[in-house]
Design a protein around this motif. Structure first.
Motif, PDB file in Angstrom:
ATOM      1  N   VAL A   1     -29.569  12.896-117.979  1.00 10.10           N
ATOM      2  CA  VAL A   1     -28.206  13.335-118.280  1.00 10.10           C
ATOM      3  C   VAL A   1     -27.972  14.767-117.817  1.00 10.10           C
ATOM      4  CG1 VAL A   1     -26.596  13.883-120.151  1.00 10.10           C
ATOM      5  CG2 VAL A   1     -27.823  11.728-120.178  1.00 10.10           C
TER       6      VAL A   1
ATOM      7  N   ARG B   1     -33.417   6.759-118.330  1.00 10.87           N
ATOM      8  CA  ARG B   1     -32.065   7.039-117.841  1.00 10.87           C
ATOM      9  C   ARG B   1     -31.400   8.154-118.640  1.00 10.87           C
ATOM     10  NH1 ARG B   1     -29.359   1.196-116.916  1.00 10.87           N
ATOM     11  NH2 ARG B   1     -27.591   2.484-116.271  1.00 10.87           N
ATOM     12  N   LEU B   2     -31.627   8.201-119.943  1.00  9.37           N
ATOM     13  CA  LEU B   2     -31.053   9.270-120.765  1.00  9.37           C
ATOM     14  C   LEU B   2     -31.651  10.627-120.428  1.00  9.37           C
ATOM     15  CD1 LEU B   2     -30.773   7.636-124.299  1.00  9.37           C
ATOM     16  CD2 LEU B   2     -28.912   8.265-122.769  1.00  9.37           C
TER      17      LEU B   2
ATOM     18  N   TYR C   1     -27.584  14.958-114.065  1.00  6.94           N
ATOM     19  CA  TYR C   1     -26.300  14.444-113.582  1.00  6.94           C
ATOM     20  C   TYR C   1     -25.177  15.445-113.822  1.00  6.94           C
ATOM     21  CZ  TYR C   1     -28.706   9.912-113.449  1.00  6.94           C
ATOM     22  OH  TYR C   1     -29.579   8.896-113.200  1.00  6.94           O
TER      23      TYR C   1
ATOM     24  N   ARG D   1     -23.784   2.529-123.678  1.00  4.99           N
ATOM     25  CA  ARG D   1     -23.494   1.780-122.442  1.00  4.99           C
ATOM     26  C   ARG D   1     -24.762   1.175-121.850  1.00  4.99           C
ATOM     27  NH1 ARG D   1     -19.612   3.226-117.462  1.00  4.99           N
ATOM     28  NH2 ARG D   1     -20.300   1.524-116.155  1.00  4.99           N
ATOM     29  N   ILE D   2     -25.829   1.945-121.806  1.00  5.87           N
ATOM     30  CA  ILE D   2     -27.079   1.432-121.245  1.00  5.87           C
ATOM     31  C   ILE D   2     -27.636   0.309-122.120  1.00  5.87           C
ATOM     32  CG2 ILE D   2     -29.469   2.009-120.642  1.00  5.87           C
ATOM     33  CD1 ILE D   2     -28.477   4.870-120.056  1.00  5.87           C
TER      34      ILE D   2
ATOM     35  N   CYS E   1     -22.893   8.183-126.011  1.00  6.22           N
ATOM     36  CA  CYS E   1     -22.038   7.239-125.275  1.00  6.22           C
ATOM     37  C   CYS E   1     -22.819   6.555-124.161  1.00  6.22           C
ATOM     38  CB  CYS E   1     -20.815   7.946-124.706  1.00  6.22           C
ATOM     39  SG  CYS E   1     -19.645   8.503-125.960  1.00  6.22           S
ATOM     40  N   LEU E   2     -23.628   7.333-123.462  1.00  6.53           N
ATOM     41  CA  LEU E   2     -24.441   6.762-122.398  1.00  6.53           C
ATOM     42  C   LEU E   2     -25.464   5.785-122.970  1.00  6.53           C
ATOM     43  CD1 LEU E   2     -25.073   6.649-119.394  1.00  6.53           C
ATOM     44  CD2 LEU E   2     -26.651   8.568-119.734  1.00  6.53           C
ATOM     45  N   TYR E   3     -26.058   6.127-124.107  1.00  6.07           N
ATOM     46  CA  TYR E   3     -27.011   5.223-124.756  1.00  6.07           C
ATOM     47  C   TYR E   3     -26.336   3.885-125.078  1.00  6.07           C
ATOM     48  CZ  TYR E   3     -30.278   3.189-128.048  1.00  6.07           C
ATOM     49  OH  TYR E   3     -31.136   2.324-128.681  1.00  6.07           O
TER      50      TYR E   3
ATOM     51  N   VAL F   1     -22.159  12.897-125.240  1.00  8.81           N
ATOM     52  CA  VAL F   1     -22.316  12.259-123.931  1.00  8.81           C
ATOM     53  C   VAL F   1     -23.549  11.369-123.941  1.00  8.81           C
ATOM     54  CG1 VAL F   1     -22.826  12.681-121.493  1.00  8.81           C
ATOM     55  CG2 VAL F   1     -21.087  14.048-122.655  1.00  8.81           C
ATOM     56  N   ARG F   2     -24.658  11.877-124.494  1.00  5.62           N
ATOM     57  CA  ARG F   2     -25.889  11.078-124.561  1.00  5.62           C
ATOM     58  C   ARG F   2     -25.704   9.820-125.416  1.00  5.62           C
ATOM     59  NH1 ARG F   2     -28.253  16.174-124.510  1.00  5.62           N
ATOM     60  NH2 ARG F   2     -29.484  16.494-122.643  1.00  5.62           N
TER      61      ARG F   2
END
Length: 91
Positions: free
Chosen positions: A63, A59-60, A66, A45-46, A41-43, A38-39
């Protein structure tokens, strides 16, 4: 989805019992491997939105928060649904 609703409602992010209840039993933690995915994938995207590493790290770092909020929302909706069912069963 990486985890289904049934998995999330019976887990916690870290596996530590809540401090709000004295006799709370800790729920099993989410898979560290899946959390790292998840981290990642989020990285990705960000990183498409910004190149500022400080903002990305900030932002990471949220996680877990959230995911915890998502778990709380699921549990709250399950409890509300149980209350509604109990109310209709009494009528």
């Amino acid at each position: 989805m990486i985890w289904g609703t049934d998995v999330l409602k019976n887990r916690s992010v870290t596996g530590v019992a809540t401090k709000k209840k004295k006799d709370a039993v800790p729920k099993p933690p989410l898979s560290p491997h899946k959390l790292s995915i998840v981290r990642e994938c989020l990285y990705d995207r960000i990183a498409q939105e910004t190149v500022d590493e400080t903002e990305i790290a900030q932002r990471l770092s949220k996680v877990n928060k959230y995911i915890c909020e998502k778990i709380m929302d699921i549990n709250k909706s399950c409890k509300n649904e149980e209350r509604r069912e109990a109310k209709y069963n009494l009528q």
